[in-house]
Write a protein that holds these residues in place. Structure first.
Motif, PDB file in Angstrom:
ATOM      1  N   ARG A   1      10.869   2.299   9.717  1.00  0.00           N
ATOM      2  CA  ARG A   1      11.998   1.418  10.014  1.00  0.00           C
ATOM      3  C   ARG A   1      11.475   0.141  10.672  1.00  0.00           C
ATOM      4  O   ARG A   1      10.563   0.174  11.487  1.00  0.00           O
ATOM      5  N   GLY A   2      12.036  -1.004  10.311  1.00  0.00           N
ATOM      6  CA  GLY A   2      11.612  -2.264  10.919  1.00  0.00           C
ATOM      7  C   GLY A   2      11.350  -3.325   9.874  1.00  0.00           C
ATOM      8  O   GLY A   2      11.774  -3.214   8.721  1.00  0.00           O
ATOM      9  N   GLN A   3      10.640  -4.370  10.290  1.00  0.00           N
ATOM     10  CA  GLN A   3      10.339  -5.486   9.403  1.00  0.00           C
ATOM     11  C   GLN A   3       9.483  -5.028   8.229  1.00  0.00           C
ATOM     12  O   GLN A   3       8.482  -4.343   8.400  1.00  0.00           O
ATOM     13  N   LEU A   4       9.894  -5.420   7.028  1.00  0.00           N
ATOM     14  CA  LEU A   4       9.169  -5.063   5.815  1.00  0.00           C
ATOM     15  C   LEU A   4       8.748  -6.326   5.090  1.00  0.00           C
ATOM     16  O   LEU A   4       9.457  -7.334   5.113  1.00  0.00           O
ATOM     17  N   THR A   5       7.586  -6.272   4.435  1.00  0.00           N
ATOM     18  CA  THR A   5       7.192  -7.398   3.601  1.00  0.00           C
ATOM     19  C   THR A   5       8.087  -7.456   2.378  1.00  0.00           C
ATOM     20  O   THR A   5       8.729  -6.463   2.001  1.00  0.00           O
ATOM     21  N   ALA A   6       8.130  -8.639   1.755  1.00  0.00           N
ATOM     22  CA  ALA A   6       8.933  -8.776   0.542  1.00  0.00           C
ATOM     23  C   ALA A   6       8.424  -7.848  -0.550  1.00  0.00           C
ATOM     24  O   ALA A   6       9.205  -7.288  -1.330  1.00  0.00           O
ATOM     25  N   ALA A   7       7.082  -7.662  -0.620  1.00  0.00           N
ATOM     26  CA  ALA A   7       6.504  -6.765  -1.624  1.00  0.00           C
ATOM     27  C   ALA A   7       6.932  -5.327  -1.378  1.00  0.00           C
ATOM     28  O   ALA A   7       7.280  -4.594  -2.314  1.00  0.00           O
ATOM     29  N   THR A   8       6.922  -4.918  -0.111  1.00  0.00           N
ATOM     30  CA  THR A   8       7.336  -3.558   0.237  1.00  0.00           C
ATOM     31  C   THR A   8       8.813  -3.349  -0.077  1.00  0.00           C
ATOM     32  O   THR A   8       9.204  -2.319  -0.633  1.00  0.00           O
ATOM     33  N   GLN A   9       9.643  -4.335   0.272  1.00  0.00           N
ATOM     34  CA  GLN A   9      11.074  -4.221   0.003  1.00  0.00           C
ATOM     35  C   GLN A   9      11.337  -4.143  -1.493  1.00  0.00           C
ATOM     36  O   GLN A   9      12.194  -3.376  -1.947  1.00  0.00           O
ATOM     37  N   ALA A  10      10.567  -4.904  -2.272  1.00  0.00           N
ATOM     38  CA  ALA A  10      10.731  -4.862  -3.735  1.00  0.00           C
ATOM     39  C   ALA A  10      10.374  -3.488  -4.275  1.00  0.00           C
ATOM     40  O   ALA A  10      11.051  -2.965  -5.172  1.00  0.00           O
ATOM     41  N   PHE A  11       9.302  -2.892  -3.736  1.00  0.00           N
ATOM     42  CA  PHE A  11       8.910  -1.551  -4.175  1.00  0.00           C
ATOM     43  C   PHE A  11      10.005  -0.546  -3.828  1.00  0.00           C
ATOM     44  O   PHE A  11      10.373   0.308  -4.661  1.00  0.00           O
ATOM     45  N   ILE A  12      10.541  -0.622  -2.612  1.00  0.00           N
ATOM     46  CA  ILE A  12      11.587   0.303  -2.179  1.00  0.00           C
ATOM     47  C   ILE A  12      12.836   0.137  -3.031  1.00  0.00           C
ATOM     48  O   ILE A  12      13.434   1.119  -3.504  1.00  0.00           O
ATOM     49  N   ASP A  13      13.264  -1.103  -3.237  1.00  0.00           N
ATOM     50  CA  ASP A  13      14.467  -1.359  -4.031  1.00  0.00           C
ATOM     51  C   ASP A  13      14.296  -0.838  -5.459  1.00  0.00           C
ATOM     52  O   ASP A  13      15.214  -0.247  -6.030  1.00  0.00           O
ATOM     53  N   THR A  14      13.117  -1.079  -6.042  1.00  0.00           N
ATOM     54  CA  THR A  14      12.855  -0.626  -7.400  1.00  0.00           C
ATOM     55  C   THR A  14      12.893   0.899  -7.466  1.00  0.00           C
ATOM     56  O   THR A  14      13.438   1.492  -8.410  1.00  0.00           O
ATOM     57  N   THR A  15      12.326   1.550  -6.450  1.00  0.00           N
ATOM     58  CA  THR A  15      12.298   3.012  -6.418  1.00  0.00           C
ATOM     59  C   THR A  15      13.701   3.596  -6.328  1.00  0.00           C
ATOM     60  O   THR A  15      14.032   4.557  -7.039  1.00  0.00           O
TER      61      THR A  15
ATOM     62  N   ASP B   1       0.849  -1.187   0.000  1.00  0.00           N
ATOM     63  CA  ASP B   1       0.000   0.000   0.000  1.00  0.00           C
ATOM     64  C   ASP B   1       0.886   1.239   0.000  1.00  0.00           C
ATOM     65  O   ASP B   1       1.717   1.423   0.894  1.00  0.00           O
ATOM     66  N   VAL B   2       0.684   2.101  -0.989  1.00  0.00           N
ATOM     67  CA  VAL B   2       1.540   3.271  -1.187  1.00  0.00           C
ATOM     68  C   VAL B   2       0.698   4.541  -1.090  1.00  0.00           C
ATOM     69  O   VAL B   2      -0.288   4.700  -1.816  1.00  0.00           O
ATOM     70  N   ALA B   3       1.091   5.446  -0.214  1.00  0.00           N
ATOM     71  CA  ALA B   3       0.457   6.762  -0.119  1.00  0.00           C
ATOM     72  C   ALA B   3       1.246   7.733  -0.982  1.00  0.00           C
ATOM     73  O   ALA B   3       2.481   7.724  -0.971  1.00  0.00           O
ATOM     74  N   ALA B   4       0.542   8.561  -1.734  1.00  0.00           N
ATOM     75  CA  ALA B   4       1.236   9.501  -2.619  1.00  0.00           C
ATOM     76  C   ALA B   4       0.371  10.715  -2.877  1.00  0.00           C
ATOM     77  O   ALA B   4      -0.854  10.618  -2.957  1.00  0.00           O
ATOM     78  N   THR B   5       1.021  11.861  -2.977  1.00  0.00           N
ATOM     79  CA  THR B   5       0.327  13.046  -3.469  1.00  0.00           C
ATOM     80  C   THR B   5       0.057  12.836  -4.956  1.00  0.00           C
ATOM     81  O   THR B   5       0.674  11.990  -5.599  1.00  0.00           O
ATOM     82  N   SER B   6      -0.874  13.602  -5.522  1.00  0.00           N
ATOM     83  CA  SER B   6      -1.297  13.335  -6.898  1.00  0.00           C
ATOM     84  C   SER B   6      -0.152  13.474  -7.896  1.00  0.00           C
ATOM     85  O   SER B   6      -0.047  12.689  -8.843  1.00  0.00           O
ATOM     86  N   SER B   7       0.720  14.461  -7.718  1.00  0.00           N
ATOM     87  CA  SER B   7       1.825  14.628  -8.664  1.00  0.00           C
ATOM     88  C   SER B   7       2.812  13.471  -8.552  1.00  0.00           C
ATOM     89  O   SER B   7       3.318  12.966  -9.558  1.00  0.00           O
TER      90      SER B   7
ATOM     91  N   GLN C   1       1.063   5.899  10.756  1.00  0.00           N
ATOM     92  CA  GLN C   1      -0.107   5.292  11.373  1.00  0.00           C
ATOM     93  C   GLN C   1      -0.352   3.864  10.903  1.00  0.00           C
ATOM     94  O   GLN C   1      -1.241   3.188  11.411  1.00  0.00           O
ATOM     95  N   GLY C   2       0.432   3.400   9.935  1.00  0.00           N
ATOM     96  CA  GLY C   2       0.263   2.049   9.447  1.00  0.00           C
ATOM     97  C   GLY C   2      -0.811   1.892   8.403  1.00  0.00           C
ATOM     98  O   GLY C   2      -1.144   0.768   8.015  1.00  0.00           O
ATOM     99  N   ARG C   3      -1.362   3.001   7.909  1.00  0.00           N
ATOM    100  CA  ARG C   3      -2.370   2.901   6.852  1.00  0.00           C
ATOM    101  C   ARG C   3      -1.739   2.456   5.538  1.00  0.00           C
ATOM    102  O   ARG C   3      -2.386   1.800   4.722  1.00  0.00           O
ATOM    103  N   CYS C   4      -0.484   2.847   5.325  1.00  0.00           N
ATOM    104  CA  CYS C   4       0.270   2.445   4.138  1.00  0.00           C
ATOM    105  C   CYS C   4       1.685   2.085   4.569  1.00  0.00           C
ATOM    106  O   CYS C   4       2.195   2.604   5.570  1.00  0.00           O
ATOM    107  N   GLU C   5       2.315   1.206   3.796  1.00  0.00           N
ATOM    108  CA  GLU C   5       3.689   0.831   4.126  1.00  0.00           C
ATOM    109  C   GLU C   5       4.709   1.835   3.612  1.00  0.00           C
ATOM    110  O   GLU C   5       5.765   2.017   4.209  1.00  0.00           O
ATOM    111  N   VAL C   6       4.391   2.470   2.485  1.00  0.00           N
ATOM    112  CA  VAL C   6       5.348   3.345   1.805  1.00  0.00           C
ATOM    113  C   VAL C   6       4.636   4.627   1.398  1.00  0.00           C
ATOM    114  O   VAL C   6       3.423   4.628   1.153  1.00  0.00           O
ATOM    115  N   GLY C   7       5.391   5.713   1.308  1.00  0.00           N
ATOM    116  CA  GLY C   7       4.842   6.971   0.820  1.00  0.00           C
ATOM    117  C   GLY C   7       5.799   7.638  -0.138  1.00  0.00           C
ATOM    118  O   GLY C   7       7.025   7.484  -0.019  1.00  0.00           O
TER     119      GLY C   7
END
Length: 290
Positions: free
Chosen positions: A273-287, A94-100, A139-145
């Motif tokens: 910071r802390g334990q990340l899911t494999a999906a979250t880590q993949a998103f971060i690494d790709t970014t 789950d990714v939070a982002a501003t529209s731009s 707040q844990g609503r999204c893993e990444v922003g």
């Protein structure tokens, strides 16, 4: 305390009551009520105030809500980590982002992610400001922003990586300006604008330019940034847009100008910071590779 109890509790908070939560979870409302009553008994506090058919979070409930989301995120991370050993990166992030930022770089990140990690599904949630993005992650609503902000986003346990500096552009209907590829702030004097509501980075830029240049009029104020370009094309006013909109604006028939000197805003990737899911880590690494 069971995972199911926390899931039920968060669902009631997210859906605004027992009835809607039961419908979303596809469970009988009495079962939902019993689970929450048991949770309240185990914790020794009342999580909700019952007001007729409605419920309102108690002070203890407000404190538990964010922590419950984080616990559920951590449990999902543990489960996904175990699955990823045999399957590679799979699951949802789950990714939070501003529209731009959702337009660019998030769109490009998802495209890259789908190539190398087809088992990862990205769900984006929109936010009006960098502060809202940061809050959704903490707040844990999204893993990444992903957001634009003049200063590095901060918060307890928050990690922030600078991605790039996005550039703001002037977008106008065809034939509005007789200028080269660049415009100076002084050329905005006397122009009308379609602007977003306060608290957004684009609105902050408009307010700053208006205070400096003077005689810049608001023709329309919108809550949905996606309607700025159509309004510009209708001749209602000029618009200020991040560079991620440039190609779309040109294809739609608008004229796009850079500012001289450039108007830029740092973009950030944020996560806890802390334990990340494999999906979250993949998103971060790709970014971070982009």
């Amino acid at each position: 305390m069971e995972r199911r109890q926390l899931e039920y509790f968060v669902a009631i908070v997210e859906h605004g009551g027992f009835t809607h939560a039961a419908r979303a979870l596809r469970v009988a409302q009495p079962s939902l009520s019993r689970a929450i009553t048991k949770l309240e008994h185990e914790l020794g506090v009342e999580l909700f105030h019952r007001v007729g058919r409605n419920v309102v979070l108690s002070s203890a409930g407000e404190m538990l809500a964010d922590r419950a989301r984080l616990v559920l995120r951590d449990l999902d991370a543990m489960r996904a980590a175990a699955r990823s050993i045999g399957e590679g990166a799979v699951g949802r992030v789950d990714v939070a982002a501003t529209s731009s930022s959702a337009l660019e770089p998030v769109t490009s990140i998802i495209a890259e992610l789908r190539t190398h990690h087809p088992g990862v599904v990205v769900s984006t949630s929109s936010a009006l400001s960098a502060a809202e993005v940061t809050a959704m992650v903490l707040q844990g609503r999204c893993e990444v922003g992903v957001c634009g902000n003049a200063e590095r986003p901060t918060g307890r346990g928050l990690v922030a990586h600078h991605l790039r500096d996005e550039e703001f552009l002037l977008v106008v209907p065809p034939g509005t300006l007789e200028s080269g590829p660049d415009v100076t702030p002084e050329q905005l004097r006397g122009m009308q604008f379609v602007v977003t509501k306060p608290a957004t980075a684009v609105r902050a830029l408009f307010d700053r330019l208006a205070a400096t240049v003077g005689d810049m009029t608001i023709a329309a104020e919108v809550g949905d940034r996606s309607v700025v370009l159509p309004m510009v094309l209708k001749g209602i006013g000029a618009g200020l847009m991040p560079d991620g909109w440039a190609d779309l604006a040109v294809r739609a028939g608008a004229e796009v100008y850079r500012f001289s000197p450039p108007e830029r805003l740092p973009q950030w990737l944020v996560y806890r910071r802390g334990q990340l899911t494999a999906a979250t880590q993949a998103f971060i690494d790709t970014t971070l590779r982009a």
